[in-house]
Design a protein around this motif. Structure first.
Motif, PDB file in Angstrom:
ATOM      1  N   SER A 351     -54.609 -15.347  55.071  1.00 27.43           N
ATOM      2  CA  SER A 351     -54.429 -14.326  56.102  1.00 27.43           C
ATOM      3  C   SER A 351     -55.715 -13.535  56.271  1.00 27.43           C
ATOM      4  CB  SER A 351     -53.274 -13.395  55.735  1.00 27.43           C
ATOM      5  OG  SER A 351     -53.438 -12.861  54.438  1.00 27.43           O
ATOM      6  N   GLN A 352     -55.790 -12.784  57.360  1.00 28.33           N
ATOM      7  CA  GLN A 352     -56.963 -11.970  57.677  1.00 28.33           C
ATOM      8  C   GLN A 352     -58.234 -12.816  57.763  1.00 28.33           C
ATOM      9  OE1 GLN A 352     -57.275  -8.653  54.992  1.00 28.33           O
ATOM     10  NE2 GLN A 352     -55.301  -7.786  55.612  1.00 28.33           N
ATOM     11  N   GLY A 353     -58.113 -13.971  58.372  1.00 29.19           N
ATOM     12  CA  GLY A 353     -59.284 -14.826  58.521  1.00 29.19           C
ATOM     13  C   GLY A 353     -59.466 -15.741  57.335  1.00 29.19           C
ATOM     14  N   ASN A 392     -51.731  -7.276  49.969  1.00 26.61           N
ATOM     15  CA  ASN A 392     -51.159  -7.741  51.233  1.00 26.61           C
ATOM     16  C   ASN A 392     -51.959  -8.885  51.875  1.00 26.61           C
ATOM     17  OD1 ASN A 392     -49.004  -5.864  51.212  1.00 26.61           O
ATOM     18  ND2 ASN A 392     -50.393  -4.265  51.973  1.00 26.61           N
ATOM     19  N   VAL A 393     -52.826  -9.529  51.101  1.00 21.75           N
ATOM     20  CA  VAL A 393     -53.572 -10.691  51.573  1.00 21.75           C
ATOM     21  C   VAL A 393     -53.020 -11.919  50.850  1.00 21.75           C
ATOM     22  CG1 VAL A 393     -55.819 -11.810  51.743  1.00 21.75           C
ATOM     23  CG2 VAL A 393     -55.636  -9.326  52.019  1.00 21.75           C
TER      24      VAL A 393
END
Length: 435
Positions: A351-353, A392-393
């Motif tokens: 997530s997040q890239g 949260n990643v």
């Protein structure tokens, strides 16, 4: 009156002996009285004490047996399975079979060692009987103006080499990366000859058993392999180097010549690209080269997270190089292929890239301790992985397991291929029980 009553009671007392002087008759029913009753009450407590003491002694005896008994192999401990757990990995990964001299894989095994991971040097000594070839990553052959310079002798650990020689068995073939400008090296006969002379001289001076040469990927990046004439000269250079090494006897075994193992990248698709090393190249070099170190790892990356070396891809690579697996036995050139086995893994950010990167066994154990994840077996790729979240990643971790390595060893056996491990300092100790 009062006085008489008191005198009467006194007299009556004097006429009888105290009750304590007469033994009491035991009642016919009910609980025992007196000391017998206490003894009977103590008996259950005594038996409970004996039981507890026996249990403690048994536990201590069992622990002493575990401490002194030779550790069993991962096969005997039932650890090679798809339903592995993080608890098992944490408990068992540092335990290896007491008999480290037993080899389970019958064909040659090449193990790489890197200077930036010193643990590999210790593993090479500890499990030397598991490997036929050891390749420390020490040398680069570079262009400096019009000169060629071999860099890396400072990496050579003479004490470690001496210890290896004392234990015997494994051949020592340092890796040499050919970083010299391809156009100059391949088109100028003087440079060509000089490069071969430098490599052979270093083997003689240091007492090596040959080298592992890496150049194909660099030549592909320079466009050498797209030009038929340049490709032909590249193959000729490798053949001439192999011939030069084969003309020199090993200092350790006078009946054995110096060896050349050549590193080849694995094809990325089911069809060979123009720059790929293919079956025609293999046929051209098979008499001059003692083996090909096939890099069947790094299939996935941060931009395309996934397994490190899916089993179907490995099969595809072998098929492209060797053709169909022979029904009546191993392919005639299969023994020359040192199938790549990775001892490292990857921690990908989902997530997040995209992101993430390589991890070693130490990193893997740390992640298991922190996140206590569920290990999942991916049937198609034949690899274990797990998912975890940090701040949260979301991450996906692909790292070798006993089962994933075992399936690749089975594949190599089926083809009659050899093995190459990148690299032994990055793995978990109990991996070596498989080899």
């Amino acid at each position: 009156m009062t006085t008489r009553r008191r005198a009467h009671r006194t007299g009556a007392s004097a006429d009888h002996q105290p009750l304590s002087d007469h033994p009491a008759q035991a009642p016919r029913t009910g609980s025992p009285a007196g000391p017998n009753r206490h003894r009977l009450l103590l008996l259950p407590l005594f038996f409970l004490f004996l039981l507890a003491a026996s249990f403690v002694l048994y536990r201590r005896f069992s622990a002493s047996l575990d401490a002194t008994s030779p550790p069993l192999s991962v096969y005997e401990r039932g650890l090679v399975k798809t339903d592995a757990s993080f608890q098992e990995v944490l408990t068992e990964h540092a335990k290896v079979s007491a008999n480290r001299s037993v080899r389970h894989f019958p064909n040659p095994v090449l193990a790489y060692i890197t200077p930036w991971n010193s643990r590999g040097y210790d593993m090479a000594k500890l499990f030397s009987s598991k490997f036929t070839h050891l390749s420390p990553v020490w040398y680069d052959l570079k262009s400096e103006g019009k000169k060629l310079v071999l860099e890396g002798r400072h990496n050579a650990d003479l004490g470690w080499i001496s210890e290896l020689r004392m234990s015997g068995g494994s051949l020592l073939l340092p890796r040499v990366v050919l970083e010299a400008f391809p156009a100059d090296l391949l088109q100028k006969k003087q440079q060509w000859t000089k490069a071969i002379d430098i490599i052979v001289a270093e083997c003689k001076d240091m007492g090596y058993d040959g080298i592992v040469l890496e150049s194909w990927s660099r030549w592909a990046a320079y466009g050498v392999l797209h030009d038929p004439d340049m490709r032909r000269m590249a193959l000729q250079f490798i053949k001439q180097l192999g011939k030069a090494l084969h003309s020199v006897n090993s200092m350790i075994n006078a009946n054995h010549h110096l060896e050349l193992i050549y590193v080849i990248p694995a094809p990325r698709s089911q069809n060979l690209a123009e720059h790929d090393f293919g079956p025609l190249d293999l046929t051209e070099l098979n008499d001059s080269v003692d083996g090909f170190s096939l890099m069947t790892y790094d299939f996935s990356g941060p931009q395309n997270p996934g397994p490190n070396a899916p089993l179907p891809w490995i099969r595809s690579c072998l098929h492209l190089l060797l053709g169909d697996n022979a029904q009546d036995g191993p392919h005639k050139h299969a023994h020359l292929i040192f199938l790549g086995i990775n001892f490292y893994g990857n921690d990908f950010i989902l997530s997040q890239g995209a992101g993430g990167g390589a991890i070693t066994g130490r990193d893997y154990v740390s992640l298991l301790e922190r996140h206590r994840p569920l290990l999942r077996w991916e049937e198609k790729s034949s690899e274990h992985f797990f998912i975890y979240s940090d701040n949260n990643v979301q991450h996906a971790v692909f790292y070798p397991s006993l089962m994933s390595i075992s399936t690749r060893l089975d594949e190599a056996r089926a083809w009659g291929a050899s093995l190459s491990i990148w690299e032994i300092g990055q793995g978990l100790d109990y991996f070596f029980d498989l080899f």
